[in-house]
Motif scaffolding. Structure first.
Motif, PDB file in Angstrom:
ATOM      1  N   GLY A  64       0.800  -1.224   0.000  1.00 31.90           N
ATOM      2  CA  GLY A  64       0.000   0.000   0.000  1.00 31.90           C
ATOM      3  C   GLY A  64       0.829   1.269   0.000  1.00 31.90           C
ATOM      4  N   GLN A  65       2.141   1.121  -0.258  1.00 32.01           N
ATOM      5  CA  GLN A  65       3.006   2.296  -0.303  1.00 32.01           C
ATOM      6  C   GLN A  65       4.213   2.010  -1.189  1.00 32.01           C
ATOM      7  OE1 GLN A  65       4.939   1.431   4.079  1.00 32.01           O
ATOM      8  NE2 GLN A  65       3.586   3.150   3.877  1.00 32.01           N
ATOM      9  N   TYR A  66       4.836   3.091  -1.640  1.00 30.55           N
ATOM     10  CA  TYR A  66       6.017   2.966  -2.495  1.00 30.55           C
ATOM     11  C   TYR A  66       6.818   4.252  -2.446  1.00 30.55           C
ATOM     12  CZ  TYR A  66       3.230   5.526  -6.002  1.00 30.55           C
ATOM     13  OH  TYR A  66       2.449   6.459  -6.658  1.00 30.55           O
ATOM     14  N   ALA A  67       8.060   4.153  -2.929  1.00 30.59           N
ATOM     15  CA  ALA A  67       8.900   5.341  -3.104  1.00 30.59           C
ATOM     16  C   ALA A  67       9.353   5.378  -4.549  1.00 30.59           C
ATOM     17  CB  ALA A  67      10.114   5.302  -2.178  1.00 30.59           C
ATOM     18  N   VAL A  68       9.458   6.574  -5.097  1.00 34.26           N
ATOM     19  CA  VAL A  68      10.050   6.793  -6.413  1.00 34.26           C
ATOM     20  C   VAL A  68      11.383   7.474  -6.151  1.00 34.26           C
ATOM     21  CG1 VAL A  68       9.831   7.897  -8.663  1.00 34.26           C
ATOM     22  CG2 VAL A  68       7.784   7.053  -7.492  1.00 34.26           C
ATOM     23  N   GLU A  95      17.742   3.131   2.507  1.00 36.24           N
ATOM     24  CA  GLU A  95      17.506   3.844   3.752  1.00 36.24           C
ATOM     25  C   GLU A  95      16.003   3.841   3.978  1.00 36.24           C
ATOM     26  OE1 GLU A  95      18.377   8.094   3.720  1.00 36.24           O
ATOM     27  OE2 GLU A  95      18.405   8.020   1.544  1.00 36.24           O
ATOM     28  N   ASP A  96      15.597   3.924   5.215  1.00 32.10           N
ATOM     29  CA  ASP A  96      14.180   3.901   5.562  1.00 32.10           C
ATOM     30  C   ASP A  96      13.652   5.325   5.643  1.00 32.10           C
ATOM     31  OD1 ASP A  96      12.026   4.041   7.882  1.00 32.10           O
ATOM     32  OD2 ASP A  96      11.950   2.039   7.007  1.00 32.10           O
ATOM     33  N   ILE A  97      12.586   5.608   4.898  1.00 28.68           N
ATOM     34  CA  ILE A  97      11.916   6.901   4.995  1.00 28.68           C
ATOM     35  C   ILE A  97      10.453   6.606   5.309  1.00 28.68           C
ATOM     36  CG2 ILE A  97      11.287   9.067   3.860  1.00 28.68           C
ATOM     37  CD1 ILE A  97      13.725   8.710   2.030  1.00 28.68           C
ATOM     38  N   GLN A  98      10.051   6.869   6.518  1.00 31.36           N
ATOM     39  CA  GLN A  98       8.696   6.616   6.994  1.00 31.36           C
ATOM     40  C   GLN A  98       8.236   5.183   6.708  1.00 31.36           C
ATOM     41  OE1 GLN A  98       5.629   9.414   6.944  1.00 31.36           O
ATOM     42  NE2 GLN A  98       6.966  11.207   6.896  1.00 31.36           N
ATOM     43  N   ALA A 108      16.510  12.327  -5.443  1.00 32.78           N
ATOM     44  CA  ALA A 108      15.309  12.567  -4.648  1.00 32.78           C
ATOM     45  C   ALA A 108      14.611  11.240  -4.444  1.00 32.78           C
ATOM     46  CB  ALA A 108      14.373  13.558  -5.346  1.00 32.78           C
ATOM     47  N   SER A 109      13.977  11.112  -3.293  1.00 32.19           N
ATOM     48  CA  SER A 109      13.101   9.980  -3.012  1.00 32.19           C
ATOM     49  C   SER A 109      11.768  10.565  -2.596  1.00 32.19           C
ATOM     50  CB  SER A 109      13.662   9.102  -1.891  1.00 32.19           C
ATOM     51  OG  SER A 109      14.861   8.483  -2.307  1.00 32.19           O
ATOM     52  N   VAL A 110      10.707  10.116  -3.258  1.00 32.30           N
ATOM     53  CA  VAL A 110       9.353  10.594  -2.995  1.00 32.30           C
ATOM     54  C   VAL A 110       8.570   9.402  -2.448  1.00 32.30           C
ATOM     55  CG1 VAL A 110       7.307  11.691  -3.979  1.00 32.30           C
ATOM     56  CG2 VAL A 110       9.573  12.190  -4.953  1.00 32.30           C
ATOM     57  N   VAL A 130       1.689  11.791  -1.558  1.00 31.82           N
ATOM     58  CA  VAL A 130       3.050  11.995  -1.058  1.00 31.82           C
ATOM     59  C   VAL A 130       3.015  12.290   0.435  1.00 31.82           C
ATOM     60  CG1 VAL A 130       5.150  13.393  -1.264  1.00 31.82           C
ATOM     61  CG2 VAL A 130       3.810  12.821  -3.314  1.00 31.82           C
ATOM     62  N   LYS A 131       3.851  11.533   1.176  1.00 31.55           N
ATOM     63  CA  LYS A 131       3.930  11.778   2.612  1.00 31.55           C
ATOM     64  C   LYS A 131       5.308  12.274   3.058  1.00 31.55           C
ATOM     65  CE  LYS A 131       4.508   6.956   4.074  1.00 31.55           C
ATOM     66  NZ  LYS A 131       3.921   5.936   4.933  1.00 31.55           N
ATOM     67  N   ASP A 132       6.319  12.136   2.183  1.00 35.18           N
ATOM     68  CA  ASP A 132       7.633  12.652   2.535  1.00 35.18           C
ATOM     69  C   ASP A 132       8.514  12.689   1.290  1.00 35.18           C
ATOM     70  OD1 ASP A 132       9.664  13.693   4.099  1.00 35.18           O
ATOM     71  OD2 ASP A 132       9.807  11.954   5.437  1.00 35.18           O
ATOM     72  N   VAL A 133       9.518  13.549   1.307  1.00 36.06           N
ATOM     73  CA  VAL A 133      10.523  13.605   0.245  1.00 36.06           C
ATOM     74  C   VAL A 133      11.889  13.810   0.885  1.00 36.06           C
ATOM     75  CG1 VAL A 133       8.973  14.531  -1.538  1.00 36.06           C
ATOM     76  CG2 VAL A 133      10.319  16.101  -0.146  1.00 36.06           C
ATOM     77  N   LYS A 134      12.907  13.321   0.189  1.00 36.77           N
ATOM     78  CA  LYS A 134      14.292  13.593   0.575  1.00 36.77           C
ATOM     79  C   LYS A 134      15.019  13.983  -0.700  1.00 36.77           C
ATOM     80  CE  LYS A 134      18.439  11.793   2.653  1.00 36.77           C
ATOM     81  NZ  LYS A 134      19.122  10.641   3.219  1.00 36.77           N
ATOM     82  N   VAL A 135      15.797  15.059  -0.650  1.00 32.55           N
ATOM     83  CA  VAL A 135      16.480  15.584  -1.829  1.00 32.55           C
ATOM     84  C   VAL A 135      17.974  15.717  -1.539  1.00 32.55           C
ATOM     85  CG1 VAL A 135      16.611  17.541  -3.425  1.00 32.55           C
ATOM     86  CG2 VAL A 135      14.402  16.868  -2.480  1.00 32.55           C
ATOM     87  N   THR A 136      18.809  15.334  -2.530  1.00 33.24           N
ATOM     88  CA  THR A 136      20.254  15.515  -2.424  1.00 33.24           C
ATOM     89  C   THR A 136      20.755  16.187  -3.701  1.00 33.24           C
ATOM     90  OG1 THR A 136      20.741  13.344  -3.327  1.00 33.24           O
ATOM     91  CG2 THR A 136      20.559  13.491  -0.951  1.00 33.24           C
ATOM     92  N   ASP A 137      21.979  16.653  -3.675  1.00 31.79           N
ATOM     93  CA  ASP A 137      22.572  17.311  -4.840  1.00 31.79           C
ATOM     94  C   ASP A 137      23.154  16.288  -5.806  1.00 31.79           C
ATOM     95  OD1 ASP A 137      21.998  19.904  -3.988  1.00 31.79           O
ATOM     96  OD2 ASP A 137      23.845  20.016  -2.802  1.00 31.79           O
TER      97      ASP A 137
END
Length: 157
Positions: A64-68, A95-98, A108-110, A130-137
């Motif tokens: 019931g969830q995924y990351a892009v 890495e674990d995000i939520q 980026a991970s969405v 979308v419940k969270d995002v992480k962004v890197t350069d």
């Protein structure tokens, strides 16, 4: 037109490279994909398209969830690993995000909860809230006409 001609035409659209990740309750799973789209800012929604015969389809339905994860130009080996083209020798770092596995060091991970599933032709669209995002350069890994590439920044006068 035949299917090959259609596929060749679609390959003329340059895209970024993503890996879709999820955890079906037993372990982290991933799949390389370029069928991704942002669809709404309010509420924040994205969609992915998964072949109805892909193993990932059942895994996303179960979780019931995924990351892009948007891959950088240094992560082609990760894309090839999840596309079944070449096994990554040293494995893939997550890495674990939520509670959702994400590709470490991606641009980026969405992370999303599945909001809707829509079967269209031979694919299922998963609209994710979308419940969270992480962004890197970094710079993106690209895909065009069946080949990996990279983005080159140019100055415009």
């Amino acid at each position: 037109m035949d299917s090959r001609e259609f596929r060749n035409a679609m390959g003329r659209f340059a895209t970024g490279v993503t890996v879709i990740t999820t955890n079906d309750g037993t372990s982290a799973h991933g799949m390389t994909a370029n069928a991704f789209m942002s669809i709404s800012l309010d509420p924040k929604l994205i969609t992915i398209s998964i072949d109805n015969n892909a193993n990932m389809l059942k895994k996303i339905k179960a979780s019931g969830q995924y990351a892009v994860n948007f891959l950088s130009d240094k992560q082609q080996d990760i894309s090839m690993n999840f596309a079944g083209q070449k096994k990554k020798e040293d494995g893939v770092d997550f890495e674990d995000i939520q509670g959702v596995p994400a590709i470490k060091d991606s641009l980026a991970s969405v992370v999303c909860d599945v909001d809707q599933e829509i079967v269209v032709g031979d694919h299922t669209l998963f609209i994710g809230r979308v419940k969270d995002v992480k962004v890197t350069d970094g710079n993106p890994l690209t895909f065009y006409c069946g080949k990996y590439g990279n983005y080159r920044e140019k100055e415009y006068a």
